[in-house]
Structure formats: C-alpha cells, structure tokens
Design an enzyme around this catalytic site. Structure first.
Site, PDB file in Angstrom:
ATOM      1  N   CYS A  91      32.197  44.085  32.087  1.00  0.00           N
ATOM      2  CA  CYS A  91      32.564  42.971  32.147  1.00  0.00           C
ATOM      3  C   CYS A  91      34.196  42.595  31.732  1.00  0.00           C
ATOM      4  CB  CYS A  91      31.548  41.912  31.184  1.00  0.00           C
ATOM      5  SG  CYS A  91      30.325  42.287  31.685  1.00  0.00           S
ATOM      6  N   ARG A  92      34.649  42.951  30.581  1.00  0.00           N
ATOM      7  CA  ARG A  92      35.641  43.586  30.565  1.00  0.00           C
ATOM      8  C   ARG A  92      36.579  43.938  31.303  1.00  0.00           C
ATOM      9  NH1 ARG A  92      36.708  48.484  26.811  1.00  0.00           N
ATOM     10  NH2 ARG A  92      37.333  49.079  29.136  1.00  0.00           N
TER      11      ARG A  92
END
Length: 152
Positions: free
Chosen positions: A47-48
């Site tokens: 997700c980062r």
C-alpha cells in the site's frame, strides 16, 4: 460484484480528517474527474508503494483534471498520520464509519479481512466510471493504465 466501466459511480461519503469537510462524489461532480483508489491497510509495504506511485504521478493526474482519493477502512487519524509520514499531498480518506460502506458500494469490501480489496475507479465529471481495475495482488501498473484511460 464490483462496479465496472460504464456504470454510474455510487455516491460515497468519506472522512479525511475530523477538522476538514467530508469527501463525497458530489464534491467533484461537474468540476473534476476522480481516481478513487481502495486499498487494504495503511502502513503496509504494498500500500505504501501504491501511495508513493500515485504521488509521483500526481502532476499528470492534475493536468488531466483528476483528483486522487486514496481510501481504506483505517481511522481518519491513522490515515492522516500515514499521509504525513509519506509526504503525500492528495486526499487520504477513511471508510471507517460506517465500516466499509463505500468499499461495499463499489463491490470491493472483503468480509474476511474487514478491509477493501484493491480497487481503482476512474470517475468522470458526470459521475460515470470510465475505467476500473479490481485486483487482490500487487498492482504497480495501475497508474499508467489509469492515465491512458484519461487520454482516451
């Protein structure tokens, strides 16, 4: 079943932060396109990477009159802390309450994890989904594909 290309985008009502106005599809209607990006959890590696990829391409989205709204079911406080940590400048919205309502409306809520699956919906100024992609795996190819949809 997930919302698909050609469908009318369901309304969403999300909190960015307790001291900011809520983010809804109506906020953008008639003004800007919206890239609505659901992801499972804040503070996770994939997700980062996705968040940073969106940030790196933000200028291209802006030139295409498109705002990015990055959504998970984490609390708005957690979302804003993560946004600050990443140095992101676009909207990090929370679908925490009512838990997963927007993700459910778009057909990407995973009941087993209590979080959204990865789902991206490009919504035009009239509220029509003009491109969508729903995946369960890493998807770094999302940004080029969504930018191509804006050009088409």
């Amino acid at each position: 079943m997930a919302v698909g290309t050609g469908d009318r985008a369901p309304e969403f009502d999300l909190e960015e932060a307790y001291d900011k106005p809520r983010v809804s599809l109506g906020t953008f209607r008639g003004k800007r396109n919206v890239l609505l990006v659901f992801h499972p959890f804040a503070f996770t590696e994939v997700c980062r990477d996705e968040a940073l990829d969106l940030q790196a391409n933000l200028e291209s989205f802006d030139h295409a009159e498109t705002d990015v709204v990055f959504v998970s079911c984490d609390t708005s406080a957690a979302r804003q802390a993560w946004k600050e940590e990443l140095g992101a400048t676009y909207t990090f919205a929370s679908d925490f309450w009512q838990h997963g309502a927007a993700a459910k409306a778009y057909g990407v809520f995973d009941d087993e994890t209590g979080a959204p699956r990865r789902g991206t919906f490009l919504i035009d100024k009239d509220g029509l989904v003009i491109w969508s992609l729903v995946k369960d795996s890493r998807r770094t190819e999302m940004v080029p594909e969504s930018l191509e949809a804006l050009d088409g």
